[in-house]
Design a protein around this motif. Structure first.
Motif, PDB file in Angstrom:
ATOM      1  N   ILE A 173      13.793 -15.417 -28.433  1.00 21.58           N
ATOM      2  CA  ILE A 173      12.358 -15.596 -28.213  1.00 21.58           C
ATOM      3  C   ILE A 173      11.600 -15.585 -29.530  1.00 21.58           C
ATOM      4  O   ILE A 173      10.592 -16.287 -29.689  1.00 21.58           O
ATOM      5  CB  ILE A 173      11.833 -14.498 -27.256  1.00 21.58           C
ATOM      6  N   SER A 174      12.103 -14.833 -30.506  1.00 23.80           N
ATOM      7  CA  SER A 174      11.440 -14.772 -31.809  1.00 23.80           C
ATOM      8  C   SER A 174      11.491 -16.097 -32.549  1.00 23.80           C
ATOM      9  O   SER A 174      10.769 -16.298 -33.524  1.00 23.80           O
ATOM     10  CB  SER A 174      12.079 -13.687 -32.674  1.00 23.80           C
ATOM     11  N   GLN A 175      12.346 -17.035 -32.086  1.00 27.35           N
ATOM     12  CA  GLN A 175      12.481 -18.338 -32.736  1.00 27.35           C
ATOM     13  C   GLN A 175      11.549 -19.392 -32.126  1.00 27.35           C
ATOM     14  O   GLN A 175      11.618 -20.558 -32.506  1.00 27.35           O
ATOM     15  CB  GLN A 175      13.928 -18.827 -32.638  1.00 27.35           C
ATOM     16  N   VAL A 176      10.691 -18.989 -31.174  1.00 27.63           N
ATOM     17  CA  VAL A 176       9.743 -19.915 -30.548  1.00 27.63           C
ATOM     18  C   VAL A 176       8.337 -19.349 -30.679  1.00 27.63           C
ATOM     19  O   VAL A 176       8.124 -18.148 -30.456  1.00 27.63           O
ATOM     20  CB  VAL A 176      10.067 -20.117 -29.052  1.00 27.63           C
ATOM     21  N   SER A 177       7.395 -20.200 -31.039  1.00 27.73           N
ATOM     22  CA  SER A 177       5.994 -19.784 -31.082  1.00 27.73           C
ATOM     23  C   SER A 177       5.129 -20.840 -30.417  1.00 27.73           C
ATOM     24  O   SER A 177       5.474 -22.030 -30.398  1.00 27.73           O
ATOM     25  CB  SER A 177       5.535 -19.553 -32.526  1.00 27.73           C
ATOM     26  N   LEU A 178       4.002 -20.417 -29.829  1.00 28.87           N
ATOM     27  CA  LEU A 178       3.062 -21.302 -29.149  1.00 28.87           C
ATOM     28  C   LEU A 178       1.732 -21.288 -29.882  1.00 28.87           C
ATOM     29  O   LEU A 178       1.286 -20.247 -30.372  1.00 28.87           O
ATOM     30  CB  LEU A 178       2.839 -20.840 -27.710  1.00 28.87           C
ATOM     31  N   SER A 179       1.097 -22.449 -29.963  1.00 27.76           N
ATOM     32  CA  SER A 179      -0.233 -22.544 -30.560  1.00 27.76           C
ATOM     33  C   SER A 179      -0.969 -23.689 -29.884  1.00 27.76           C
ATOM     34  O   SER A 179      -0.429 -24.376 -29.031  1.00 27.76           O
ATOM     35  CB  SER A 179      -0.127 -22.772 -32.079  1.00 27.76           C
ATOM     36  N   GLY A 180      -2.225 -23.911 -30.275  1.00 28.42           N
ATOM     37  CA  GLY A 180      -3.029 -24.980 -29.703  1.00 28.42           C
ATOM     38  C   GLY A 180      -4.065 -24.456 -28.733  1.00 28.42           C
ATOM     39  O   GLY A 180      -3.983 -23.320 -28.254  1.00 28.42           O
ATOM     40  N   ASN A 181      -5.067 -25.309 -28.426  1.00 26.39           N
ATOM     41  CA  ASN A 181      -6.184 -24.840 -27.606  1.00 26.39           C
ATOM     42  C   ASN A 181      -5.835 -24.678 -26.136  1.00 26.39           C
ATOM     43  O   ASN A 181      -6.623 -24.145 -25.367  1.00 26.39           O
ATOM     44  CB  ASN A 181      -7.383 -25.786 -27.759  1.00 26.39           C
ATOM     45  N   ALA A 182      -4.638 -25.088 -25.707  1.00 22.95           N
ATOM     46  CA  ALA A 182      -4.224 -24.870 -24.321  1.00 22.95           C
ATOM     47  C   ALA A 182      -3.468 -23.555 -24.140  1.00 22.95           C
ATOM     48  O   ALA A 182      -3.136 -23.182 -23.021  1.00 22.95           O
ATOM     49  CB  ALA A 182      -3.348 -26.022 -23.843  1.00 22.95           C
ATOM     50  N   LYS A 183      -3.199 -22.829 -25.227  1.00 22.49           N
ATOM     51  CA  LYS A 183      -2.334 -21.649 -25.158  1.00 22.49           C
ATOM     52  C   LYS A 183      -2.955 -20.503 -24.361  1.00 22.49           C
ATOM     53  O   LYS A 183      -2.339 -19.960 -23.448  1.00 22.49           O
ATOM     54  CB  LYS A 183      -1.989 -21.158 -26.565  1.00 22.49           C
ATOM     55  N   ASN A 184      -4.156 -20.062 -24.692  1.00 20.17           N
ATOM     56  CA  ASN A 184      -4.802 -18.919 -24.070  1.00 20.17           C
ATOM     57  C   ASN A 184      -3.872 -17.702 -24.156  1.00 20.17           C
ATOM     58  O   ASN A 184      -3.459 -17.328 -25.242  1.00 20.17           O
ATOM     59  CB  ASN A 184      -5.207 -19.250 -22.625  1.00 20.17           C
ATOM     60  N   THR A 185      -3.488 -17.086 -23.029  1.00 18.77           N
ATOM     61  CA  THR A 185      -2.613 -15.899 -23.053  1.00 18.77           C
ATOM     62  C   THR A 185      -1.160 -16.256 -22.764  1.00 18.77           C
ATOM     63  O   THR A 185      -0.340 -15.372 -22.494  1.00 18.77           O
ATOM     64  CB  THR A 185      -3.096 -14.860 -22.022  1.00 18.77           C
ATOM     65  N   LEU A 186      -0.838 -17.540 -22.790  1.00 14.76           N
ATOM     66  CA  LEU A 186       0.515 -17.986 -22.465  1.00 14.76           C
ATOM     67  C   LEU A 186       1.516 -17.500 -23.509  1.00 14.76           C
ATOM     68  O   LEU A 186       1.273 -17.606 -24.715  1.00 14.76           O
ATOM     69  CB  LEU A 186       0.537 -19.510 -22.388  1.00 14.76           C
ATOM     70  N   VAL A 187       2.659 -16.966 -23.047  1.00 11.77           N
ATOM     71  CA  VAL A 187       3.746 -16.542 -23.937  1.00 11.77           C
ATOM     72  C   VAL A 187       5.072 -16.996 -23.336  1.00 11.77           C
ATOM     73  O   VAL A 187       5.180 -17.258 -22.133  1.00 11.77           O
ATOM     74  CB  VAL A 187       3.774 -15.008 -24.140  1.00 11.77           C
ATOM     75  N   VAL A 188       6.093 -17.091 -24.178  1.00 15.39           N
ATOM     76  CA  VAL A 188       7.448 -17.391 -23.719  1.00 15.39           C
ATOM     77  C   VAL A 188       8.112 -16.083 -23.318  1.00 15.39           C
ATOM     78  O   VAL A 188       8.207 -15.150 -24.117  1.00 15.39           O
ATOM     79  CB  VAL A 188       8.262 -18.099 -24.819  1.00 15.39           C
ATOM     80  N   SER A 189       8.579 -16.008 -22.071  1.00 10.45           N
ATOM     81  CA  SER A 189       9.184 -14.774 -21.573  1.00 10.45           C
ATOM     82  C   SER A 189      10.709 -14.809 -21.590  1.00 10.45           C
ATOM     83  O   SER A 189      11.354 -13.771 -21.626  1.00 10.45           O
ATOM     84  CB  SER A 189       8.706 -14.491 -20.148  1.00 10.45           C
ATOM     85  N   ASP A 190      11.302 -16.024 -21.574  1.00 10.36           N
ATOM     86  CA  ASP A 190      12.764 -16.124 -21.608  1.00 10.36           C
ATOM     87  C   ASP A 190      13.150 -17.541 -21.995  1.00 10.36           C
ATOM     88  O   ASP A 190      12.342 -18.473 -21.874  1.00 10.36           O
ATOM     89  CB  ASP A 190      13.359 -15.766 -20.244  1.00 10.36           C
ATOM     90  N   ILE A 191      14.388 -17.706 -22.459  1.00 11.54           N
ATOM     91  CA  ILE A 191      14.887 -19.004 -22.903  1.00 11.54           C
ATOM     92  C   ILE A 191      16.297 -19.189 -22.370  1.00 11.54           C
ATOM     93  O   ILE A 191      17.129 -18.278 -22.444  1.00 11.54           O
ATOM     94  CB  ILE A 191      14.909 -19.103 -24.443  1.00 11.54           C
ATOM     95  N   ILE A 192      16.568 -20.374 -21.823  1.00 14.53           N
ATOM     96  CA  ILE A 192      17.916 -20.731 -21.369  1.00 14.53           C
ATOM     97  C   ILE A 192      18.332 -21.981 -22.143  1.00 14.53           C
ATOM     98  O   ILE A 192      17.647 -23.005 -22.099  1.00 14.53           O
ATOM     99  CB  ILE A 192      17.948 -21.003 -19.860  1.00 14.53           C
ATOM    100  N   VAL A 193      19.455 -21.910 -22.861  1.00 15.78           N
ATOM    101  CA  VAL A 193      19.898 -23.000 -23.735  1.00 15.78           C
ATOM    102  C   VAL A 193      21.201 -23.589 -23.204  1.00 15.78           C
ATOM    103  O   VAL A 193      22.140 -22.855 -22.872  1.00 15.78           O
ATOM    104  CB  VAL A 193      20.109 -22.508 -25.180  1.00 15.78           C
ATOM    105  N   SER A 194      21.260 -24.917 -23.089  1.00 18.83           N
ATOM    106  CA  SER A 194      22.507 -25.626 -22.815  1.00 18.83           C
ATOM    107  C   SER A 194      22.735 -26.627 -23.939  1.00 18.83           C
ATOM    108  O   SER A 194      22.018 -26.619 -24.938  1.00 18.83           O
ATOM    109  CB  SER A 194      22.455 -26.313 -21.450  1.00 18.83           C
ATOM    110  N   GLN A 195      23.709 -27.501 -23.800  1.00 19.00           N
ATOM    111  CA  GLN A 195      24.100 -28.374 -24.911  1.00 19.00           C
ATOM    112  C   GLN A 195      22.953 -29.223 -25.434  1.00 19.00           C
ATOM    113  O   GLN A 195      22.781 -29.365 -26.642  1.00 19.00           O
ATOM    114  CB  GLN A 195      25.258 -29.281 -24.483  1.00 19.00           C
ATOM    115  N   LYS A 196      22.157 -29.815 -24.531  1.00 18.25           N
ATOM    116  CA  LYS A 196      21.079 -30.705 -24.955  1.00 18.25           C
ATOM    117  C   LYS A 196      19.742 -30.325 -24.334  1.00 18.25           C
ATOM    118  O   LYS A 196      18.823 -31.139 -24.332  1.00 18.25           O
ATOM    119  CB  LYS A 196      21.409 -32.166 -24.598  1.00 18.25           C
TER     120      LYS A 196
END
Length: 617
Positions: A173-196
């Motif tokens: 999660i530390s490798q993803v950040s959100l910005s922009g005027n649509a963000k507000n209080t939005l955060v990334v809570s989890d990440i699922i990674v596959s090959q592509k």
């Protein structure tokens, strides 16, 4: 550690591709033993680890042939370039070889010609050639839907980001950040990674007005360890937001975007008690300025019109036809057979040719050669009569020289139908509609019903035919041409009487095979023109507003706040955001230049002047 990693890679490469017990790269396998018993390796099998490698990087090739006994070892000739990117081939075992690339070759596509090179040794090689690319670029990331989403996709929890090649990434999660005027209080809570694919799960709330959300990824690499540090993926987040009021409240209007980006709303019916040009049917048009967020009056049409049809011609002019109304200066209303053309360069309206028959609630379609097909419609007064005659407007640069050609009659006269051109099939597909036949002289002497027939206009032969396929009986519905030439048919209602029911089931018609199949159900059965569709992402269609009849006898109805989308790639309907007003019988302007659009007017009880935009701005 290097040897362990190398052995693991070699084992993975072989075991992932060949079923157990039949591996030709295993010298003790039945396949290989059989080849030895026949006296030689008649077919040389080669498996390459990747078709993309960084400058100075490494490819691996596994094979069923022992090249270590040959003086030259494994030879891999480059056939399509004077520059050889291979600096060294190192045997790691009898059946596994490391191919090292020259760091001085930083780009290019290369072909290994394996077939011709080994013919003199009576060896057949599979594959006969192999293509690979020197790639110094990092992997590309893109939102699955293109670059746009509905705000509800953030509110409901996850987004999929796709890579153009296999990636190597820890997914912290530390490798993803959100910005922009649509963000507000939005955060990334989890990440699922596959090959592509990277699936991001969210918590919090985005900005209710949408906007731009920038998702930044750090440390994403491809299998050749290429990376640029941080990869930013900008996403347009569409949402409904309140727009300015029009100068005139109106329903049964039409809207269109000009090629220069201006937006325009035309005609319709004014609010009760409002008379303009001596009548409540409007010749008025208005421009919408998306920068200043204001409406300003535009040049009036020559005729007052409601329930009319409009198309944008190939050169950017507007053509309108028919409807209910009259020429400005004449206060009476009737069914119109007139046409007129708006030139956006001169900002003027010019009368065009007259149709052979008056019609309203009809449809027009621009053909690939620029001509316009006019189909269906109804007469304006009881007893209502649907129109069967099909006409073709031959478009020219001079409206006065345009002509109208009679094509023929539909088998089922109809109005309130839907039609769309399938360019791949070379046909205009006319589906459903309401047929009304006069049965006597009195206003109530008519028989109206929805129809299930599909009629086809063949563009090249200029002929009409009836499909053997049948649509679920419906009118005031929608059609959308799909990228494969098929036609999606959805929405509408079945009747105006006590047996009326909303049509939830969508269908897909294939004009190439003349077949139809049932598709998924809409979440809401809806009708009337305030509902609209347009792509907001890679392939989505959004459907908003309209009416749904909810009772068994069809005598009561509700207008709809909820919107839903359909995805061509996923082939499903799903709930998206809510519009701000549950309106119906309004009009819409689709923003082809930026995506999104505007819903205008209509009614919720009384006729409305308010508007709402569905955009990311």
């Amino acid at each position: 550690m290097g040897k362990i990693r190398f052995l693991f890679f070699a084992l993975l490469m072989v075991s992932c591709r060949i079923p157990s017990g039949s591996n030709p790269l295993d010298p003790s396998s039945p396949v290989n033993l059989g080849m030895l018993m026949l006296g030689g390796d008649s077919v040389v099998q080669m498996e390459f680890s990747s078709n993309r490698v960084q400058p100075g990087g490494v490819l691996y090739v596994s094979t069923n042939h022992d090249f270590t006994t040959k003086a030259d070892g494994l030879r891999l000739p480059i056939s399509n370039s004077g520059m050889n990117p291979i600096s060294q081939v190192i045997p790691r075992s009898k059946y596994l070889y490391e191919i090292r690339m020259s760091p001085s070759v930083t780009t290019g596509k290369f072909t290994l010609n394996l077939k011709d090179y080994y013919l003199n040794e009576s060896l057949l090689v599979n594959p006969e050639s192999f293509e690979f690319e020197i790639d110094s670029n990092p992997p590309l990331l893109q939102l699955k839907t293109g670059n746009s989403i509905d705000i509800s996709e953030l509110q409901t929890g996850f987004l999929d980001v796709e890579a153009n090649e296999e990636i190597v990434w820890e997914g912290n999660i530390s490798q993803v950040s959100l910005s922009g005027n649509a963000k507000n209080t939005l955060v990334v809570s989890d990440i699922i990674v596959s090959q592509k694919n990277i699936r991001l799960l969210f918590a919090g709330n985005p900005n209710a007005n949408g906007g731009i959300l920038t998702i930044s990824f750090n440390g994403v690499k491809d299998k050749a360890s290429n990376t640029q540090g941080t990869i930013a993926v900008p996403v347009k987040v569409f949402a409904f937001k309140s727009g300015p009021n029009m100068n005139i409240a109106r329903r049964s209007c039409v809207g269109m975007e000009l090629n220069d980006g201006r937006k325009m709303v035309l005609g319709g019916r004014a609010k009760s008690g409002v008379l303009i040009n001596g009548n409540g049917t409007l010749s008025s048009t208005e421009y919408y300025n998306s920068v200043t967020k204001e409406f300003a009056f535009a040049p009036d049409m020559i005729y007052r019109r409601q329930e009319f049809a409009i198309v944008k011609l190939l050169d950017g002019r507007f053509l309108v036809s028919g409807g209910f109304g009259g020429k400005v200066g004449n206060p009476s209303n009737g069914s119109l057979n007139s046409t007129e053309i708006f030139d956006p360069i001169t900002n003027t309206w010019t009368e065009g040719p007259f149709l052979t028959t008056p019609r309203q609630l009809h449809k027009m379609t621009v053909l690939p050669n620029g001509d316009v097909l006019v189909v269906g419609g109804l007469s304006p007064f009881s007893p209502f009569q649907s129109v069967s005659m099909v006409e073709l407007i031959h478009v020219t640069s001079d409206p006065y020289s345009m002509t109208v050609e009679t094509i023929g009659d539909l088998v089922d006269s109809r109005g309130k139908q839907s039609q769309v051109v399938s360019v791949i099939a070379g046909k205009v597909i006319i589906t459903g509609g309401e047929r009304s036949d006069v049965t006597g002289p009195n206003p109530s002497d008519y028989y109206a019903r929805s129809i299930d027939s599909i009629e086809i206009y063949d563009i090249s032969s200029k002929t009409l035919s009836t499909s053997s396929a049948k649509v679920i009986r419906r009118f005031n519905h929608f059609t959308h041409a799909l990228s494969n030439g098929e036609v999606l048919i959805l929405g509408g209602i079945s009747s105006r009487f006590d047996d009326n029911q909303p049509i939830l089931r969508a269908q897909i018609y294939n004009p190439m095979t003349d077949t139809i199949r049932d598709h998924k159900n809409l979440l809401f059965g809806r009708e009337w023109g305030s509902s609209f569709m347009f792509p907001y992402g890679k392939d989505q269609i959004i459907i908003a507003g309209g009416l749904e009849y909810r009772t068994v006898n069809g005598s009561t109805f509700d207008s709809i706040l909820d919107t839903e989308s359909w995805s061509e790639s996923d082939h499903r309907f799903y709930l998206t955001g809510r519009s701000l007003n549950a309106r119906w019988e309004g009009c819409e302007i689709q923003y082809s230049s930026t995506g999104g659009g505007m819903i205008l007017g209509g009614r919720i009880g009384s006729i409305l002047a308010n508007t709402e935009e569905y955009s990311f701005e």
